[in-house]
Design an enzyme around this catalytic site. Structure first.
Site, PDB file in Angstrom:
ATOM      1  N   HIS A  63       5.792  26.911  -1.380  1.00  0.00           N
ATOM      2  CA  HIS A  63       5.850  27.801  -2.551  1.00  0.00           C
ATOM      3  C   HIS A  63       4.759  27.466  -3.573  1.00  0.00           C
ATOM      4  O   HIS A  63       4.972  27.603  -4.782  1.00  0.00           O
ATOM      5  CB  HIS A  63       7.250  27.753  -3.164  1.00  0.00           C
ATOM      6  N   HIS A  80      11.019  24.173 -11.342  1.00  0.00           N
ATOM      7  CA  HIS A  80      10.040  23.157 -11.747  1.00  0.00           C
ATOM      8  C   HIS A  80       9.998  23.086 -13.264  1.00  0.00           C
ATOM      9  O   HIS A  80       8.999  23.434 -13.888  1.00  0.00           O
ATOM     10  CB  HIS A  80       8.663  23.479 -11.188  1.00  0.00           C
ATOM     11  N   HIS A 137       3.107  17.037   0.739  1.00  0.00           N
ATOM     12  CA  HIS A 137       2.222  17.049  -0.433  1.00  0.00           C
ATOM     13  C   HIS A 137       2.719  16.055  -1.471  1.00  0.00           C
ATOM     14  O   HIS A 137       3.905  15.732  -1.525  1.00  0.00           O
ATOM     15  CB  HIS A 137       2.026  18.440  -1.037  1.00  0.00           C
ATOM     16  N   GLU A 140      10.745  18.236  -1.004  1.00  0.00           N
ATOM     17  CA  GLU A 140      11.225  19.629  -1.040  1.00  0.00           C
ATOM     18  C   GLU A 140      11.693  20.101   0.336  1.00  0.00           C
ATOM     19  O   GLU A 140      12.467  21.064   0.432  1.00  0.00           O
ATOM     20  CB  GLU A 140      10.104  20.560  -1.544  1.00  0.00           C
TER      21      GLU A 140
HETATM   22  C1  DHB Z   1       1.703  22.610  -5.709  1.00  0.00           C
HETATM   23  C2  DHB Z   1       2.730  22.597  -4.765  1.00  0.00           C
HETATM   24  C3  DHB Z   1       4.049  22.735  -5.158  1.00  0.00           C
HETATM   25  O1  DHB Z   1       5.100  22.711  -4.293  1.00  0.00           O
HETATM   26  C4  DHB Z   1       4.354  22.909  -6.492  1.00  0.00           C
HETATM   27  O2  DHB Z   1       5.644  23.097  -6.836  1.00  0.00           O
HETATM   28  C5  DHB Z   1       3.358  22.905  -7.446  1.00  0.00           C
HETATM   29  C6  DHB Z   1       2.017  22.748  -7.061  1.00  0.00           C
HETATM   30  C7  DHB Z   1       0.276  22.477  -5.295  1.00  0.00           C
HETATM   31  O3  DHB Z   1      -0.009  22.211  -4.134  1.00  0.00           O
HETATM   32  O4  DHB Z   1      -0.604  22.654  -6.155  1.00  0.00           O
HETATM   33 FE    FE Z   2       7.148  22.683  -5.519  1.00  0.00          FE
END
Ligand code: DHB
Ligand code: FE
Length: 287
Positions: A12, A59, A195, A242
């Site tokens: 997302h 978030h 990530h 996540e």
């Molecule tokens: C990014 C990824 C995420 O899941 C998020 O909530 C905010 C930023 C990103 O890769 O920039």
């Molecule tokens: Fe996220």
């Protein structure tokens, strides 16, 4: 009877939403990602679910560190698009399904999942970007949406096992919805894949881990629920946690599923972007 017949899991990343909103899908950076979404959007147009139960994490848009519900369900008629600091995205409002949402809340709580019930819930990129990925830029969202917010921001988040069990309970709840004549329900799990947005390992991507996760999601979801938080943090990065929300989606589907689409691309902003679509056995029967 209402049935959960479709499952979609997707990253997302907010920059994906910005690329869609600003017409950048065909730039050299974004094209390889969006090419992989074409088949998903075609499938979505055919599948056309009536309602999406969308597991995502807020978030710090609706909740912040003052209030951290582990599992929260949106029961309102509508959910405004959150302002995440650069104005709300210019996308259709998200329309809820209060009757089903209250039925879910009742069934889940009576079955031991202590859901937080939310009437006022601005929805951020965690929920809206998956809709944009699957539908593009429609005048209005074709499906009603029930937001299911999961805390993966502040330790301790729920376990993969608990998320999978919640998915199972959602599956059962949907089947007992009294007004659900032939209602086609999709469950989305969002976030991930690997990530990390913070600290020394910011930028962490782990493609072998992500590939194995995608491979095992159809036939070995219980095995995936055994990955501990520490292993998830180590292997998928701090925001890779996540991925527990993908297990809500998988838990809500039948034991046997058919994978109809998969896409994986690195990088999308700071994230390894993954997308996988399943049809449950009920969807296959009607084909
Ligand atoms: C990014 C990824 C995420 O899941 C998020 O909530 C905010 C930023 C990103 O890769 O920039
Ligand atoms: Fe996220």
């Amino acid at each position: 009877m209402a049935e959960v017949v479709y499952g979609v899991a997707t990253s997302h990343v907010p920059a994906i939403g910005a690329a869609i909103d600003n017409g950048k899908e065909n730039t050299p950076y974004w094209r390889p990602l969006f090419e992989g979404y074409e088949g998903a959007r075609k499938w979505m147009a055919d599948a056309d679910p009536d309602v999406i139960i969308l597991a995502y994490n807020d978030h710090a848009s609706a909740f912040d560190l003052d209030l951290i519900p582990t599992f929260a369900i949106g029961v309102a008629d509508e959910f405004p698009i959150a302002d995440e600091g650069y104005g709300p995205r210019d996308i259709p409002k998200v329309v809820g399904y209060p009757e089903l949402a209250w039925h879910l809340a009742e069934s889940l709580i009576l079955n031991g999942f202590d859901m937080t019930i939310v009437n006022d819930l601005p929805v951020d990129h965690g929920l809206t970007v998956p809709l944009s990925i699957m539908y593009g830029k429609p005048d209005k969202w074709p499906a009603k949406v029930i937001p299911l917010a999961v805390n993966v921001i502040q330790y301790p988040p729920p376990t993969g096992q608990r998320c999978f069990a919640l998915g199972r309970a959602i599956r059962n709840a949907v089947q007992t919805f009294p007004d659900g004549d032939n209602l086609k329900v999709a469950v989305f799990g969002t976030g991930g894949m690997s990530h990390q947005l913070q600290g020394e390992r910011a930028g962490w991507i782990n493609t072998p881990f992500d590939s194995a996760f995608l491979d095992r999601l159809a036939d070995d979801p219980e095995g995936l629920t055994e990955i501990s938080h520490t292993e998830l943090l180590r292997d998928a990065g701090s925001e890779g946690i996540e991925l527990v929300m993908w297990l809500i989606m998988r838990g809500a589907l039948s034991r046997q599923v058919r994978e109809v689409h998969r896409h994986y691309h690195v990088p999308a902003s700071n994230t390894a972007a993954g997308l996988i679509i399943f049809e449950g056995s009920e969807a296959l029967v009607s084909m």
